[in-house]
Motif scaffolding. Structure first.
Motif, PDB file in Angstrom:
ATOM      1  N   VAL A  31       0.860  -1.173   0.000  1.00 48.30           N
ATOM      2  CA  VAL A  31       0.000   0.000   0.000  1.00 48.30           C
ATOM      3  C   VAL A  31       0.898   1.226   0.000  1.00 48.30           C
ATOM      4  O   VAL A  31       2.066   1.154   0.409  1.00 48.30           O
ATOM      5  N   VAL A  32       0.377   2.334  -0.482  1.00 50.11           N
ATOM      6  CA  VAL A  32       1.047   3.621  -0.312  1.00 50.11           C
ATOM      7  C   VAL A  32       0.363   4.339   0.843  1.00 50.11           C
ATOM      8  O   VAL A  32      -0.871   4.377   0.918  1.00 50.11           O
ATOM      9  N   VAL A  33       1.161   4.868   1.750  1.00 50.98           N
ATOM     10  CA  VAL A  33       0.631   5.567   2.918  1.00 50.98           C
ATOM     11  C   VAL A  33       1.082   7.028   2.884  1.00 50.98           C
ATOM     12  O   VAL A  33       2.272   7.316   2.688  1.00 50.98           O
ATOM     13  N   GLN A  34       0.113   7.931   3.042  1.00 50.54           N
ATOM     14  CA  GLN A  34       0.447   9.330   3.287  1.00 50.54           C
ATOM     15  C   GLN A  34       0.852   9.430   4.756  1.00 50.54           C
ATOM     16  O   GLN A  34       0.054   9.140   5.646  1.00 50.54           O
ATOM     17  N   ILE A  35       2.097   9.808   4.989  1.00 48.33           N
ATOM     18  CA  ILE A  35       2.628   9.768   6.349  1.00 48.33           C
ATOM     19  C   ILE A  35       2.231  11.027   7.120  1.00 48.33           C
ATOM     20  O   ILE A  35       2.462  12.140   6.660  1.00 48.33           O
ATOM     21  N   HIS A  36       1.640  10.823   8.280  1.00 51.65           N
ATOM     22  CA  HIS A  36       1.309  11.933   9.161  1.00 51.65           C
ATOM     23  C   HIS A  36       2.353  12.089  10.259  1.00 51.65           C
ATOM     24  O   HIS A  36       2.608  13.210  10.706  1.00 51.65           O
ATOM     25  N   ALA A  37       2.947  11.001  10.707  1.00 52.10           N
ATOM     26  CA  ALA A  37       3.991  11.081  11.726  1.00 52.10           C
ATOM     27  C   ALA A  37       4.973   9.939  11.510  1.00 52.10           C
ATOM     28  O   ALA A  37       4.593   8.833  11.131  1.00 52.10           O
ATOM     29  N   PRO A  64      15.701   7.258   5.311  1.00 52.24           N
ATOM     30  CA  PRO A  64      15.669   6.523   6.583  1.00 52.24           C
ATOM     31  C   PRO A  64      14.310   6.653   7.261  1.00 52.24           C
ATOM     32  O   PRO A  64      13.368   7.236   6.720  1.00 52.24           O
ATOM     33  N   GLY A  65      14.232   6.125   8.488  1.00 56.37           N
ATOM     34  CA  GLY A  65      12.979   6.120   9.233  1.00 56.37           C
ATOM     35  C   GLY A  65      12.179   4.871   8.920  1.00 56.37           C
ATOM     36  O   GLY A  65      11.988   4.544   7.750  1.00 56.37           O
ATOM     37  N   HIS A  66      11.715   4.165   9.941  1.00 55.92           N
ATOM     38  CA  HIS A  66      10.965   2.933   9.692  1.00 55.92           C
ATOM     39  C   HIS A  66       9.690   2.832  10.518  1.00 55.92           C
ATOM     40  O   HIS A  66       8.993   1.828  10.439  1.00 55.92           O
ATOM     41  N   GLU A  67       9.371   3.857  11.287  1.00 54.25           N
ATOM     42  CA  GLU A  67       8.146   3.868  12.078  1.00 54.25           C
ATOM     43  C   GLU A  67       7.200   4.898  11.475  1.00 54.25           C
ATOM     44  O   GLU A  67       7.604   6.015  11.183  1.00 54.25           O
ATOM     45  N   LEU A  68       5.943   4.522  11.327  1.00 54.91           N
ATOM     46  CA  LEU A  68       5.013   5.451  10.689  1.00 54.91           C
ATOM     47  C   LEU A  68       3.619   5.345  11.260  1.00 54.91           C
ATOM     48  O   LEU A  68       3.215   4.321  11.801  1.00 54.91           O
ATOM     49  N   ALA A  69       2.900   6.441  11.094  1.00 50.67           N
ATOM     50  CA  ALA A  69       1.449   6.467  11.291  1.00 50.67           C
ATOM     51  C   ALA A  69       0.899   7.378  10.220  1.00 50.67           C
ATOM     52  O   ALA A  69       1.433   8.468   9.983  1.00 50.67           O
ATOM     53  N   ARG A 302       6.420  15.218  12.470  1.00 46.19           N
ATOM     54  CA  ARG A 302       5.032  15.404  12.060  1.00 46.19           C
ATOM     55  C   ARG A 302       5.051  15.821  10.591  1.00 46.19           C
ATOM     56  O   ARG A 302       5.386  16.958  10.265  1.00 46.19           O
ATOM     57  N   VAL A 303       4.712  14.902   9.697  1.00 47.22           N
ATOM     58  CA  VAL A 303       4.859  15.156   8.268  1.00 47.22           C
ATOM     59  C   VAL A 303       3.691  15.958   7.719  1.00 47.22           C
ATOM     60  O   VAL A 303       3.865  16.951   7.021  1.00 47.22           O
ATOM     61  N   HIS A 304       2.473  15.534   8.016  1.00 49.15           N
ATOM     62  CA  HIS A 304       1.291  16.293   7.633  1.00 49.15           C
ATOM     63  C   HIS A 304       0.666  16.858   8.900  1.00 49.15           C
ATOM     64  O   HIS A 304       0.428  16.120   9.860  1.00 49.15           O
ATOM     65  N   PRO A 305       0.392  18.162   8.934  1.00 44.91           N
ATOM     66  CA  PRO A 305      -0.125  18.786  10.160  1.00 44.91           C
ATOM     67  C   PRO A 305      -1.402  18.128  10.640  1.00 44.91           C
ATOM     68  O   PRO A 305      -2.275  17.785   9.842  1.00 44.91           O
ATOM     69  N   ALA A 306      -1.487  17.948  11.954  1.00 47.44           N
ATOM     70  CA  ALA A 306      -2.702  17.375  12.544  1.00 47.44           C
ATOM     71  C   ALA A 306      -3.799  18.433  12.603  1.00 47.44           C
ATOM     72  O   ALA A 306      -3.537  19.605  12.828  1.00 47.44           O
ATOM     73  N   ARG A 307      -5.013  18.001  12.389  1.00 47.07           N
ATOM     74  CA  ARG A 307      -6.161  18.907  12.480  1.00 47.07           C
ATOM     75  C   ARG A 307      -6.751  18.832  13.881  1.00 47.07           C
ATOM     76  O   ARG A 307      -7.852  18.365  14.093  1.00 47.07           O
ATOM     77  N   GLY A 308      -5.955  19.255  14.845  1.00 47.98           N
ATOM     78  CA  GLY A 308      -6.401  19.150  16.232  1.00 47.98           C
ATOM     79  C   GLY A 308      -6.157  17.762  16.771  1.00 47.98           C
ATOM     80  O   GLY A 308      -6.115  16.789  16.018  1.00 47.98           O
ATOM     81  N   LEU A 309      -6.002  17.634  18.063  1.00 44.96           N
ATOM     82  CA  LEU A 309      -5.750  16.346  18.675  1.00 44.96           C
ATOM     83  C   LEU A 309      -7.052  15.653  19.039  1.00 44.96           C
ATOM     84  O   LEU A 309      -8.024  16.307  19.428  1.00 44.96           O
TER      85      LEU A 309
END
Length: 322
Positions: A31-37, A64-69, A302-309
């Motif tokens: 899958v392709v994932v748009q990374i948020h964090a 690099p980097g191997h952890e994502l959400a 934080r790759v894509h800004p969160a829209r509030g927590l």
């Protein structure tokens, strides 16, 4: 897309750069994932997989980097179990471009659904520390209630996770670290603390299991406090340290969907906390990784800004600051 890349192993962190890269495509079962964090550990720059592929060929510039959400945006041929628009988190393959980017292609089997009430930054921070602690304690250490566990680096990113999980499982947890880490280690579940600079490790009495993230002389000394037949588990690589009549296991963390599901459910109900020290934007990642001062806790990008927590995270932070 924007991405962090490394090209020069000798340059270390100084060789980390923010560049433009083509967006990845989903191969079979990807899958392709748009990374948020995204999470990152500086040790990655010492791993052969960061620089070469599985047959030893140079694969730089690599991400690099191997952890994502993040959120699934495309499915490869034959991919099942996930859907476009789904929130996910997980651990990516060591030999493929990683998660310090706006998008990543990853095998679907390496991802787990991320509940809507868990912030992306928390999800990313949970992945590698949570899986490392879980696998070290339960798969390799065979931990069970009533045992005494020595957790080195108990205030650190992995050690704090191991302390919480071990205590929840009914173990008595002894944490170690430097003097300044005492309160943090206790806050994350250690019931006793050993200052490695001033206290005698040998005075703690026998333990059933040592969870080691330090290696070297500490691992060797730790073998001497393990009861006959006990276990030393380390993530620092092969060691000659052996407990009397027991086992020494060094391991590399692996993706595991079921374990991530267990971990995130504990986060949702307040039984487990991540240890986040700093959250930086992708544009600021190079500076964040090259800080001169040491940051306590895990650095999350934080790759894509969160829209509030989400409400649950807001409440957790309010409680922590109260």
């Amino acid at each position: 897309m924007k991405a962090i890349v490394v090209t020069d192993q000798a340059a270390g962190m100084a060789g980390v750069k923010l560049v433009e890269r083509p967006e990845p495509q989903a191969a079979i079962n990807d899958v392709v994932v748009q990374i948020h964090a995204s999470g990152f550990t500086g040790d990655e720059l010492t791993w052969p997989s960061t620089w070469t592929d599985r047959v030893g060929r140079d694969r730089t510039p690599s991400i690099p980097g191997h952890e994502l959400a993040g959120v699934v945006t495309a499915l490869g041929y034959g991919t099942t179990g996930l859907s476009i628009g789904q929130r996910v988190f997980g651990l990516t393959d060591w030999y493929r471009d990683g998660t310090l980017a706006e998008y990543v292609a990853v095998e679907a089997r390496s991802l787990t659904p991320l509940p809507g009430d868990v912030d992306f930054a928390v999800g990313a921070a949970l992945v590698m520390p949570g899986l490392t602690a879980w696998q070290g304690l339960f798969e390799h250490g065979r931990l069970h209630a009533g045992q005494r566990v020595l957790v080195h680096g108990a205030a650190g990113v992995v050690g704090s996770m191991a302390s919480q999980l071990a205590r929840e499982a009914g173990a008595y947890v002894i944490g170690t670290g430097r003097a300044a880490a005492r309160q943090t280690a206790l806050d994350f579940g250690a019931q006793e603390f050993v200052d490695l600079d001033t206290d005698a490790l040998e005075d703690i009495g026998e333990v059933d299991l040592v969870f080691d993230v330090l290696g070297g002389d500490i691992a060797k000394r730790s073998a001497g406090v393990i009861r006959a037949g006990g276990t030393l588990v380390t993530v620092t690589g092969p060691t000659e340290a052996r407990p009397s009549g027991g086992r020494t296991i060094d391991f590399v963390v692996e993706p595991d969907r079921a374990q991530l599901s267990e971990l995130v459910q504990r986060v949702r109900v307040g039984r487990l906390r991540t240890n986040i020290g700093e959250v930086a934007a992708l544009d600021d990642a190079v500076a964040a990784f090259n800080r001169t001062e040491r940051i306590k806790g895990k650095t999350i990008i934080r790759v894509h800004p969160a829209r509030g927590l989400p409400k649950s995270i807001q409440e957790t932070r309010k409680a922590a600051s109260a």
